[in-house]
Design a protein around this motif. Structure first.
Motif, PDB file in Angstrom:
ATOM      1  N   LEU A 196       0.829  -1.206   0.000  1.00 13.36           N
ATOM      2  CA  LEU A 196       0.000   0.000   0.000  1.00 13.36           C
ATOM      3  C   LEU A 196       0.863   1.256   0.000  1.00 13.36           C
ATOM      4  O   LEU A 196       0.585   2.211  -0.731  1.00 13.36           O
ATOM      5  CB  LEU A 196      -0.944   0.002   1.201  1.00 13.36           C
ATOM      6  CG  LEU A 196      -2.067  -1.032   1.168  1.00 13.36           C
ATOM      7  CD1 LEU A 196      -2.917  -0.931   2.431  1.00 13.36           C
ATOM      8  CD2 LEU A 196      -2.923  -0.888  -0.063  1.00 13.36           C
ATOM      9  N   ARG A 197       1.914   1.267   0.802  1.00 10.91           N
ATOM     10  CA  ARG A 197       2.825   2.419   0.827  1.00 10.91           C
ATOM     11  C   ARG A 197       3.413   2.664  -0.569  1.00 10.91           C
ATOM     12  O   ARG A 197       3.477   3.802  -1.034  1.00 10.91           O
ATOM     13  CB  ARG A 197       3.943   2.190   1.837  1.00 10.91           C
ATOM     14  CG  ARG A 197       4.968   3.326   1.873  1.00 10.91           C
ATOM     15  CD  ARG A 197       6.104   3.007   2.828  1.00 10.91           C
ATOM     16  NE  ARG A 197       5.649   2.912   4.186  1.00 10.91           N
ATOM     17  CZ  ARG A 197       5.584   3.923   5.054  1.00 10.91           C
ATOM     18  NH1 ARG A 197       5.973   5.124   4.679  1.00 10.91           N
ATOM     19  NH2 ARG A 197       5.159   3.740   6.280  1.00 10.91           N
ATOM     20  N   ALA A 198       3.838   1.600  -1.241  1.00 12.72           N
ATOM     21  CA  ALA A 198       4.406   1.742  -2.583  1.00 12.72           C
ATOM     22  C   ALA A 198       3.366   2.257  -3.578  1.00 12.72           C
ATOM     23  O   ALA A 198       3.667   3.113  -4.414  1.00 12.72           O
ATOM     24  CB  ALA A 198       4.981   0.402  -3.044  1.00 12.72           C
ATOM     25  N   LEU A 199       2.145   1.757  -3.484  1.00 11.21           N
ATOM     26  CA  LEU A 199       1.078   2.222  -4.376  1.00 11.21           C
ATOM     27  C   LEU A 199       0.761   3.690  -4.116  1.00 11.21           C
ATOM     28  O   LEU A 199       0.623   4.487  -5.056  1.00 11.21           O
ATOM     29  CB  LEU A 199      -0.178   1.364  -4.186  1.00 11.21           C
ATOM     30  CG  LEU A 199      -0.081  -0.071  -4.689  1.00 11.21           C
ATOM     31  CD1 LEU A 199      -1.268  -0.890  -4.193  1.00 11.21           C
ATOM     32  CD2 LEU A 199       0.023  -0.115  -6.199  1.00 11.21           C
ATOM     33  N   LEU A 200       0.644   4.057  -2.859  1.00 14.52           N
ATOM     34  CA  LEU A 200       0.350   5.447  -2.508  1.00 14.52           C
ATOM     35  C   LEU A 200       1.471   6.383  -2.954  1.00 14.52           C
ATOM     36  O   LEU A 200       1.206   7.497  -3.403  1.00 14.52           O
ATOM     37  CB  LEU A 200       0.094   5.563  -1.002  1.00 14.52           C
ATOM     38  CG  LEU A 200      -1.186   4.889  -0.511  1.00 14.52           C
ATOM     39  CD1 LEU A 200      -1.159   4.707   1.001  1.00 14.52           C
ATOM     40  CD2 LEU A 200      -2.418   5.662  -0.960  1.00 14.52           C
ATOM     41  N   SER A 201       2.713   5.914  -2.860  1.00  9.08           N
ATOM     42  CA  SER A 201       3.842   6.756  -3.292  1.00  9.08           C
ATOM     43  C   SER A 201       3.815   7.000  -4.801  1.00  9.08           C
ATOM     44  O   SER A 201       4.421   7.951  -5.286  1.00  9.08           O
ATOM     45  CB  SER A 201       5.171   6.136  -2.863  1.00  9.08           C
ATOM     46  OG  SER A 201       5.465   4.990  -3.626  1.00  9.08           O
ATOM     47  N   ARG A 202       3.081   6.152  -5.532  1.00 10.07           N
ATOM     48  CA  ARG A 202       2.919   6.335  -6.970  1.00 10.07           C
ATOM     49  C   ARG A 202       1.681   7.177  -7.286  1.00 10.07           C
ATOM     50  O   ARG A 202       1.304   7.329  -8.440  1.00 10.07           O
ATOM     51  CB  ARG A 202       2.807   4.979  -7.656  1.00 10.07           C
ATOM     52  CG  ARG A 202       4.125   4.217  -7.737  1.00 10.07           C
ATOM     53  CD  ARG A 202       3.892   2.755  -8.089  1.00 10.07           C
ATOM     54  NE  ARG A 202       5.097   2.048  -8.467  1.00 10.07           N
ATOM     55  CZ  ARG A 202       6.022   1.605  -7.623  1.00 10.07           C
ATOM     56  NH1 ARG A 202       5.888   1.812  -6.328  1.00 10.07           N
ATOM     57  NH2 ARG A 202       7.088   0.953  -8.060  1.00 10.07           N
ATOM     58  N   GLY A 203       1.007   7.678  -6.264  1.00 10.17           N
ATOM     59  CA  GLY A 203      -0.148   8.538  -6.461  1.00 10.17           C
ATOM     60  C   GLY A 203      -1.480   7.826  -6.516  1.00 10.17           C
ATOM     61  O   GLY A 203      -2.514   8.449  -6.775  1.00 10.17           O
ATOM     62  N   GLN A 204      -1.496   6.525  -6.280  1.00 12.37           N
ATOM     63  CA  GLN A 204      -2.744   5.771  -6.350  1.00 12.37           C
ATOM     64  C   GLN A 204      -3.661   6.125  -5.184  1.00 12.37           C
ATOM     65  O   GLN A 204      -3.211   6.367  -4.071  1.00 12.37           O
ATOM     66  CB  GLN A 204      -2.466   4.271  -6.361  1.00 12.37           C
ATOM     67  CG  GLN A 204      -3.710   3.448  -6.663  1.00 12.37           C
ATOM     68  CD  GLN A 204      -3.366   1.998  -6.954  1.00 12.37           C
ATOM     69  OE1 GLN A 204      -2.451   1.454  -6.372  1.00 12.37           O
ATOM     70  NE2 GLN A 204      -4.097   1.386  -7.863  1.00 12.37           N
ATOM     71  N   GLN A 205      -4.940   6.167  -5.471  1.00  6.63           N
ATOM     72  CA  GLN A 205      -5.968   6.335  -4.442  1.00  6.63           C
ATOM     73  C   GLN A 205      -6.339   4.940  -3.921  1.00  6.63           C
ATOM     74  O   GLN A 205      -6.579   4.040  -4.726  1.00  6.63           O
ATOM     75  CB  GLN A 205      -7.218   6.994  -5.034  1.00  6.63           C
ATOM     76  CG  GLN A 205      -6.980   8.347  -5.662  1.00  6.63           C
ATOM     77  CD  GLN A 205      -6.747   9.417  -4.622  1.00  6.63           C
ATOM     78  OE1 GLN A 205      -7.472   9.526  -3.644  1.00  6.63           O
ATOM     79  NE2 GLN A 205      -5.706  10.200  -4.818  1.00  6.63           N
ATOM     80  N   VAL A 206      -6.370   4.768  -2.607  1.00  7.67           N
ATOM     81  CA  VAL A 206      -6.727   3.487  -2.002  1.00  7.67           C
ATOM     82  C   VAL A 206      -7.933   3.709  -1.103  1.00  7.67           C
ATOM     83  O   VAL A 206      -7.953   4.641  -0.288  1.00  7.67           O
ATOM     84  CB  VAL A 206      -5.544   2.897  -1.193  1.00  7.67           C
ATOM     85  CG1 VAL A 206      -5.956   1.616  -0.490  1.00  7.67           C
ATOM     86  CG2 VAL A 206      -4.351   2.641  -2.111  1.00  7.67           C
ATOM     87  N   ARG A 207      -8.938   2.871  -1.272  1.00  4.89           N
ATOM     88  CA  ARG A 207     -10.166   2.935  -0.488  1.00  4.89           C
ATOM     89  C   ARG A 207     -10.400   1.590   0.168  1.00  4.89           C
ATOM     90  O   ARG A 207     -10.211   0.549  -0.465  1.00  4.89           O
ATOM     91  CB  ARG A 207     -11.366   3.280  -1.388  1.00  4.89           C
ATOM     92  CG  ARG A 207     -11.207   4.580  -2.158  1.00  4.89           C
ATOM     93  CD  ARG A 207     -11.173   5.761  -1.201  1.00  4.89           C
ATOM     94  NE  ARG A 207     -11.164   7.036  -1.873  1.00  4.89           N
ATOM     95  CZ  ARG A 207     -10.110   7.843  -1.911  1.00  4.89           C
ATOM     96  NH1 ARG A 207      -8.968   7.488  -1.360  1.00  4.89           N
ATOM     97  NH2 ARG A 207     -10.180   9.008  -2.505  1.00  4.89           N
ATOM     98  N   LEU A 208     -10.837   1.613   1.439  1.00  2.00           N
ATOM     99  CA  LEU A 208     -11.065   0.372   2.165  1.00  2.00           C
ATOM    100  C   LEU A 208     -12.378   0.419   2.928  1.00  2.00           C
ATOM    101  O   LEU A 208     -12.726   1.451   3.515  1.00  2.00           O
ATOM    102  CB  LEU A 208      -9.936   0.110   3.167  1.00  2.00           C
ATOM    103  CG  LEU A 208      -8.539  -0.010   2.575  1.00  2.00           C
ATOM    104  CD1 LEU A 208      -7.781   1.279   2.765  1.00  2.00           C
ATOM    105  CD2 LEU A 208      -7.790  -1.155   3.209  1.00  2.00           C
ATOM    106  N   ILE A 209     -13.066  -0.697   2.929  1.00  4.16           N
ATOM    107  CA  ILE A 209     -14.253  -0.898   3.753  1.00  4.16           C
ATOM    108  C   ILE A 209     -13.938  -2.110   4.617  1.00  4.16           C
ATOM    109  O   ILE A 209     -13.622  -3.187   4.096  1.00  4.16           O
ATOM    110  CB  ILE A 209     -15.514  -1.149   2.904  1.00  4.16           C
ATOM    111  CG1 ILE A 209     -15.662  -0.070   1.836  1.00  4.16           C
ATOM    112  CG2 ILE A 209     -16.751  -1.224   3.800  1.00  4.16           C
ATOM    113  CD1 ILE A 209     -16.575  -0.464   0.694  1.00  4.16           C
ATOM    114  N   ILE A 210     -13.987  -1.914   5.916  1.00  6.02           N
ATOM    115  CA  ILE A 210     -13.538  -2.932   6.859  1.00  6.02           C
ATOM    116  C   ILE A 210     -14.596  -3.104   7.938  1.00  6.02           C
ATOM    117  O   ILE A 210     -15.219  -2.135   8.369  1.00  6.02           O
ATOM    118  CB  ILE A 210     -12.200  -2.520   7.504  1.00  6.02           C
ATOM    119  CG1 ILE A 210     -11.148  -2.225   6.427  1.00  6.02           C
ATOM    120  CG2 ILE A 210     -11.695  -3.585   8.470  1.00  6.02           C
ATOM    121  CD1 ILE A 210      -9.898  -1.556   6.965  1.00  6.02           C
TER     122      ILE A 210
END
Length: 175
Positions: free
Chosen positions: A74-88
């Motif tokens: 997730l850190r690597a994806l976010l560092s590439r500018g990706q938006q991450v959404r989670l429902i937990i």
């Protein structure tokens, strides 16, 4: 014409399930979806990429020669500018992973957003061109031990339908 889909069953295909998650996350690192949705009742900071031979060094040079955990991906994806959404789901099991999310939010702000729901039970992962769903939680037991079923869909209609559902139902509830 519908795109290919794939059914996986655990625990007999647990290696195939791990390989699928690794492939999906590596694909996301190479060509990130604008937004990546995780929705799992139970989620853990499990090992999702095997970098033991440093075969992914050209993708993420700071990763060690070791298995890579979900929070590191997730850190690597976010560092590439990706938006991450989670429902937990609201459950004590998820508290450790939510603490990891809070650390990521402190660094990446609203690129990572989530909601915690008391009775949430759905499971899946949605990228720009695939939808993975089934009975499996993103936990060690879910991947390796329990008798689970996963379906990977890549047909544009299924992906679009799930995107609309998640965006309209959940985006406004994310923090």
């Amino acid at each position: 014409m519908l795109g290919p889909s794939r059914d996986l069953h655990g625990p007999a295909q647990s290696r195939a399930v791990r390989d699928l998650f690794q492939s999906l996350f590596i694909a996301e690192l190479l060509s990130p979806s604008p937004k990546l949705w995780f929705f799992f009742a139970w989620i853990s900071d499990i090992e999702v990429i095997d970098n033991s031979a440093r075969q992914f060094a050209s993708i993420q040079s700071d990763w060690p020669s070791a298995p890579i955990r979900l929070s590191e991906v997730l850190r690597a994806l976010l560092s590439r500018g990706q938006q991450v959404r989670l429902i937990i789901r609201e459950h004590g099991h998820n508290e450790y992973f939510i603490a990891k999310l809070q650390t990521l939010k402190a660094i990446f702000g609203d690129q990572v957003r989530w909601t915690i729901e008391k009775d949430f039970h759905a499971k899946g992962l949605l990228g720009a061109d695939y939808f993975l769903s089934g009975s499996m939680n993103l936990t060690l037991n879910g991947i390796s031990i329990n008798g689970e079923h996963l379906v990977l869909r890549t047909d544009p209609a299924s992906v679009a339908e799930q995107t609309i559902e998640l965006e309209s139902r959940w985006e406004g509830l994310l923090k």
